[in-house]
Design a protein around this motif. Structure first.
Motif, PDB file in Angstrom:
ATOM      1  N   SER A  74       0.835  -1.198   0.000  1.00  0.00           N
ATOM      2  CA  SER A  74       0.000   0.000   0.000  1.00  0.00           C
ATOM      3  C   SER A  74       0.870   1.248   0.000  1.00  0.00           C
ATOM      4  O   SER A  74       2.078   1.187   0.222  1.00  0.00           O
ATOM      5  CB  SER A  74      -0.925  -0.002   1.218  1.00  0.00           C
ATOM      6  N   GLY A  75       0.227   2.396  -0.275  1.00  0.00           N
ATOM      7  CA  GLY A  75       0.932   3.676  -0.186  1.00  0.00           C
ATOM      8  C   GLY A  75       0.917   4.474  -1.466  1.00  0.00           C
ATOM      9  O   GLY A  75       1.228   5.672  -1.452  1.00  0.00           O
ATOM     10  N   GLU A  76       0.559   3.872  -2.593  1.00  0.00           N
ATOM     11  CA  GLU A  76       0.541   4.621  -3.847  1.00  0.00           C
ATOM     12  C   GLU A  76      -0.600   5.635  -3.827  1.00  0.00           C
ATOM     13  O   GLU A  76      -1.708   5.339  -3.398  1.00  0.00           O
ATOM     14  CB  GLU A  76       0.385   3.668  -5.027  1.00  0.00           C
ATOM     15  N   GLY A  77      -0.309   6.864  -4.317  1.00  0.00           N
ATOM     16  CA  GLY A  77      -1.349   7.879  -4.380  1.00  0.00           C
ATOM     17  C   GLY A  77      -0.780   9.281  -4.405  1.00  0.00           C
ATOM     18  O   GLY A  77       0.435   9.490  -4.580  1.00  0.00           O
ATOM     19  N   TRP A  78      -1.677  10.274  -4.227  1.00  0.00           N
ATOM     20  CA  TRP A  78      -1.312  11.690  -4.235  1.00  0.00           C
ATOM     21  C   TRP A  78      -1.039  12.161  -2.809  1.00  0.00           C
ATOM     22  O   TRP A  78      -1.784  11.814  -1.881  1.00  0.00           O
ATOM     23  CB  TRP A  78      -2.429  12.529  -4.834  1.00  0.00           C
ATOM     24  N   TYR A  79       0.033  12.990  -2.674  1.00  0.00           N
ATOM     25  CA  TYR A  79       0.396  13.495  -1.361  1.00  0.00           C
ATOM     26  C   TYR A  79       0.797  14.966  -1.471  1.00  0.00           C
ATOM     27  O   TYR A  79       1.427  15.363  -2.464  1.00  0.00           O
ATOM     28  CB  TYR A  79       1.558  12.690  -0.762  1.00  0.00           C
ATOM     29  N   PRO A  80       0.423  15.781  -0.449  1.00  0.00           N
ATOM     30  CA  PRO A  80       0.811  17.197  -0.479  1.00  0.00           C
ATOM     31  C   PRO A  80       2.338  17.349  -0.470  1.00  0.00           C
ATOM     32  O   PRO A  80       3.070  16.517   0.079  1.00  0.00           O
ATOM     33  CB  PRO A  80       0.188  17.761   0.795  1.00  0.00           C
ATOM     34  N   GLU A  81       2.801  18.429  -1.056  1.00  0.00           N
ATOM     35  CA  GLU A  81       4.222  18.723  -1.100  1.00  0.00           C
ATOM     36  C   GLU A  81       4.771  18.828   0.312  1.00  0.00           C
ATOM     37  O   GLU A  81       4.178  19.468   1.192  1.00  0.00           O
ATOM     38  CB  GLU A  81       4.446  20.024  -1.869  1.00  0.00           C
ATOM     39  N   GLY A  82       5.919  18.175   0.563  1.00  0.00           N
ATOM     40  CA  GLY A  82       6.559  18.209   1.870  1.00  0.00           C
ATOM     41  C   GLY A  82       6.105  17.131   2.829  1.00  0.00           C
ATOM     42  O   GLY A  82       6.561  17.079   3.970  1.00  0.00           O
ATOM     43  N   THR A  83       5.233  16.246   2.384  1.00  0.00           N
ATOM     44  CA  THR A  83       4.711  15.186   3.247  1.00  0.00           C
ATOM     45  C   THR A  83       5.696  14.024   3.318  1.00  0.00           C
ATOM     46  O   THR A  83       6.363  13.694   2.340  1.00  0.00           O
ATOM     47  CB  THR A  83       3.360  14.681   2.718  1.00  0.00           C
ATOM     48  N   GLU A  84       5.798  13.404   4.497  1.00  0.00           N
ATOM     49  CA  GLU A  84       6.542  12.161   4.657  1.00  0.00           C
ATOM     50  C   GLU A  84       5.550  11.011   4.601  1.00  0.00           C
ATOM     51  O   GLU A  84       4.626  10.934   5.402  1.00  0.00           O
ATOM     52  CB  GLU A  84       7.311  12.129   5.977  1.00  0.00           C
ATOM     53  N   VAL A  85       5.757  10.137   3.645  1.00  0.00           N
ATOM     54  CA  VAL A  85       4.836   9.032   3.437  1.00  0.00           C
ATOM     55  C   VAL A  85       5.501   7.743   3.918  1.00  0.00           C
ATOM     56  O   VAL A  85       6.657   7.452   3.567  1.00  0.00           O
ATOM     57  CB  VAL A  85       4.458   8.898   1.941  1.00  0.00           C
ATOM     58  N   HIS A  86       4.771   6.969   4.687  1.00  0.00           N
ATOM     59  CA  HIS A  86       5.283   5.704   5.210  1.00  0.00           C
ATOM     60  C   HIS A  86       4.614   4.553   4.450  1.00  0.00           C
ATOM     61  O   HIS A  86       3.383   4.456   4.405  1.00  0.00           O
ATOM     62  CB  HIS A  86       5.002   5.577   6.708  1.00  0.00           C
ATOM     63  N   VAL A  87       5.426   3.729   3.860  1.00  0.00           N
ATOM     64  CA  VAL A  87       4.921   2.568   3.126  1.00  0.00           C
ATOM     65  C   VAL A  87       5.522   1.308   3.740  1.00  0.00           C
ATOM     66  O   VAL A  87       6.610   1.336   4.335  1.00  0.00           O
ATOM     67  CB  VAL A  87       5.260   2.652   1.623  1.00  0.00           C
ATOM     68  N   LYS A  88       4.811   0.210   3.568  1.00  0.00           N
ATOM     69  CA  LYS A  88       5.231  -1.047   4.178  1.00  0.00           C
ATOM     70  C   LYS A  88       4.908  -2.194   3.248  1.00  0.00           C
ATOM     71  O   LYS A  88       3.850  -2.218   2.616  1.00  0.00           O
ATOM     72  CB  LYS A  88       4.530  -1.232   5.525  1.00  0.00           C
TER      73      LYS A  88
END
Length: 782
Positions: free
Chosen positions: A373-387
């Motif tokens: 999971s984790g694919e998608g749109w994210y705001p600029e400057g966001t830290e995204v955690h994927v596993k």
């Protein structure tokens, strides 16, 4: 008398005026009833795409004169209106019928490049009175004209020709202070100028007349519509006074070609004129569209200003604006602090508002295996955690997480991505295949131990042991008994794969596999084949022995040979590959008929087997002739190189010899089975080819020259020495192939001499016999 006539005329016109005044009250209702099949007053109208009325018109004829001496004469094919110095050509474009009043109405028009007239003529069939409403665009003239005369309508229609003026140069502008406002997805009219959506086009709208009719229940907006492709329309838009959401596109004519647009309901709400203010909307340059009350507008720059009237209005802006497939702007809020989209604005004064957007980047997670999971749109400057999961099983295949690839911070399966740009990360997986192992042919209560690489698993016969093996890796496997005494009772063991083929450890695993250990007190029956190839014998003096053992397994095979009547002797011990194939290349040192076979002596699991016997004929004379021809070819080529002969000459000279050698290679394997004459036939055949290609052309020319010079033919006695040599050589080589000359113990060079003698004498006979015949025939003519 004169006074009486004048008085009667005046009374007639007075009655006509009274009639017109009465009908003027019902005119709007007649205009609304656009066609007998559509009842606009009830709102029962098809909202389908506009279609043109067919180029047909009800047949009619109206002629008459007004009290101001204006004259009309018009039929379904058109006509004229004369009013003072004005003479107008009118063409009917629409017919309506009002059932309640039993009246017919006809819309007529006159279109020029810079102006147009719209007329509405209505009357009762068979009466002597008619009324016309006339509107001129350029001057905004609107007048009523009563006529007295003949009015006839027939119950049949006819095809009429519509006038076409494709290029118009009208100056679009409002002609009236508009009092009818409307906004909605298909109509935006605030002030004297607005917009109308017709199909996929947005037309500019200019108000040219308002008619407020409380008695009829409908207000009329007369308008000129213009499109971006140079099209012009005249239209009457109706607004129901009882329902503000009932707005109808009524009688509409495309002025360029008299194309009539079908009536339709317009999605909009109308209201009377109110205070008008400006609304200024700003947004990032990437945002293209916004909507007011459902009507779409486009930003010309980062801001846009539109007219809007007092009251509550809906303002909507694009939620997501994609710059590319990986970058987009997402609406966050309005400058007033509201996050609602659409936003309800209460307009009481000039208003300015801006839309604020957040830039978002797309995170692409590449994985050939689902569950990440984790694919998608994210705001600029966001830290995204994927596993990623530790492993994913799918039947007999297991995918084990190996690593992350990309601009990413990782802690094992957990990863963190900082979204300062579009990112793409990839999960790398290792593929493992399930290998099931079992044993057959043993009692079920025996304790077994499977040794799999560095792992030992205890089990029992007929029970399945599962082991995961990485793709394209080798599995070392074996089986042992907890009680070693069992091994003496069941000494034979072999392994088979899922296809039933025998396999041995280690095995390369490229797919899910099943390995079965088979125990038996009897040895497995084996079979073996043997083939002998002579294709390389003449080139290298080597023949190839090959074959296969079945079932396939690795084994040592003895290649054996013997001459007819002798005992077998081992030539070589060779080992089969995993598929059971073996091969042995051998240079024979014995001439004559040889027999060759392959023999497997057996092992603890497999029985002994012997292949089929192959017989081959090895001729000493044949081998010597082939070496002699090859040596001649090589020495001749070297000689011409040393004397500097041109390459083209050397090539042409050696080509026949190469043909002869190739011919020998081709025919010998076929003649070798004709023992003992096969090798001699091959030598004679190849020598014949050489004689024909090399010597015959030269001897033929010499024979012709000799005959012409000496006026006599060449004697056949020339062939005598060649025949003697050929006969002696043939006998010697025949006895040699039969091994009869070994008793004389002649020098080794003797075989070579007689082989060369047979070849030379054959070439001599082939090269001399035809020229002798030609010489004899030529001498008789001289």
């Amino acid at each position: 008398m004169k006074l009486t006539k004048q008085l009667g005329c005046n009374i007639g016109y007075l009655m006509l005026i009274i009639f017109l005044l009465s009908t003027s009250m019902i005119l709007p209702s007649i205009l609304i009833t656009a066609h007998s099949t559509i009842d606009l007053t009830s709102g029962n109208i098809s909202n389908s795409s506009p279609t043109s009325y067919a180029n047909r018109m009800i047949m009619f004829n109206v002629t008459g004169e007004s009290y101001r001496y204006e004259r009309i004469s018009v039929t379904q094919n058109g006509g004229t209106l004369e009013a003072g110095n004005l003479r107008i050509q009118l063409m009917p474009w629409k017919h309506i019928y009002w059932i309640e009043k039993n009246m017919d109405g006809f819309f007529l028009a006159n279109v020029t490049k810079t102006n147009f007239y719209i007329a509405f003529l209505y009357f009762s069939n068979g009466s002597n009175r008619a009324d016309m409403i006339l509107f001129e665009y350029s001057s905004a003239l609107y007048k009523r004209i009563p006529f007295v005369g003949t009015c006839i309508v027939k119950n049949s229609s006819t095809v009429v020709n519509r006038p076409i003026t494709p290029v118009l140069m009208l100056k679009p502008e409002p002609k009236v202070e508009n009092k009818l406002f409307a906004t909605g997805p298909e109509l935006y009219l605030v002030g004297d100028v607005g917009y109308l959506k017709l199909n996929s086009s947005t037309l500019n709208l200019y108000a040219i007349r308002n008619t407020l009719n409380p008695s009829s229940g409908w207000n009329e907006l007369w308008a000129v519509l213009t499109g971006q492709s140079g099209e012009y329309y005249f239209s009457i838009i109706y607004m129901n006074m009882q329902s503000t959401d009932k707005v109808i596109l009524g009688h509409t004519l495309r002025l360029n070609d008299f194309y009539v647009i079908e009536q339709k309901i317009i999605e909009a709400e109308w209201r009377m004129k109110q205070n008008v203010y400006t609304l200024t909307i700003s947004a990032p340059r990437e945002v293209k569209n916004f909507w007011i009350d459902g009507f779409q507008f486009q930003f010309r720059d980062s801001s846009s200003t539109v007219l809007i009237d007092e009251g509550n209005h809906s303002l909507h802006i694009t939620e997501n604006q994609t710059e590319s497939q990986k970058v987009r702007l997402r609406f966050s809020r309005w400058s007033c602090g509201s996050t609602s989209n659409p936003l309800i604005l209460s307009i009481k004064s000039p208003t300015t508002i801006s839309a604020e957007f957040t830039k978002e980047y797309f995170l692409k997670v590449n994985s050939t295996i689902p569950g990440v999971s984790g694919e998608g749109w994210y705001p600029e400057g966001t830290e995204v955690h994927v596993k990623a999961p530790t492993s994913v099983e799918s039947g007999n295949v297991k995918y084990v997480f190996e690593s992350w690839i990309g601009e990413i911070k990782t802690e094992g399966r957990n990863a963190t991505v900082f979204m300062d740009a579009p990112k793409s990360i990839t999960v790398k997986w290792s593929t493992f295949f399930r290998v099931n192992l079992t044993a057959e042919g043993l009692p079920e209560n025996i304790d077994l131990k499977y040794n799999l690489d560095n792992l030992t698993v205890q089990s029992h016969p007929y029970q399945t042991v599962c082991h995961w093996v990485k793709e394209k890796s080798y599995l070392n496997f074996s089986l042992s008994f907890k009680d070693e005494s069992v091994k003496t009772q069941y000494p034979t063991i072999y392994w088979t794969d899922s296809k039933g083929n025998e396999v041995k450890s280690p095995k390369l695993i490229t797919a899910p596999e099943k390995l079965t250990a088979k125990f038996t007190t009897q040895k497995q029956i084996t079979n073996m084949t043997c083939r002998v190839s002579l294709s390389s014998l003449l080139d290298t003096g080597m023949l190839t022995v090959e074959g296969k053992i079945a079932p396939p397994f690795k084994a040592k095979v003895a290649i054996e040979c013997r001459a007819l009547g002798d005992s077998w002797k081992v030539l070589k011990m060779v080992e089969t590959d995993q598929a059971g194939n073996y091969r042995f290349d051998w240079i024979p040192d014995t001439m004559g008929i040889l027999q060759i076979r392959a023999r497997f002596s057996g092992d603890a699991s497999h029985s002994e087997c012997i292949s089929n016997i192959k017989e081959v004929a090895i001729s000493s004379s044949m081998l010597k002739f082939r070496r002699l021809a090859t040596a001649f070819n090589s020495s001749t080529s070297t000689f011409y190189e040393e004397i500097g002969a041109p390459n083209e000459f050397r090539k042409n000279f050696l080509t026949p010899l190469n043909y002869g050698i190739d011919f020998l290679n081709m025919i010998y394997p076929h003649f070798s089975e004709i023992w003992p004459l096969g090798s001699i036939i091959a030598i004679v055949s190849s020598s014949t080819v050489l004689g024909l290609l090399y010597i015959l052309p030269l001897t033929t020319i010499l024979a012709i020259l000799f005959t012409i010079t000496f006026k006599k033919s060449i004697s056949g006695k020339v062939l005598t020495p060649f025949g003697i040599i050929w006969g002696v050589s043939f006998c010697y080589l025949l006895l040699e192939d039969l091994n009869a000359m070994q008793l004389l113990q002649l020098p080794a060079s003797t075989d070579m001499i007689f082989t060369a003698s047979l070849a030379v004498s054959t070439i001599g006979i082939i090269a001399a016999a035809p020229p002798i015949v030609i010489s004899g025939m030529l001498a008789k003519r001289l």
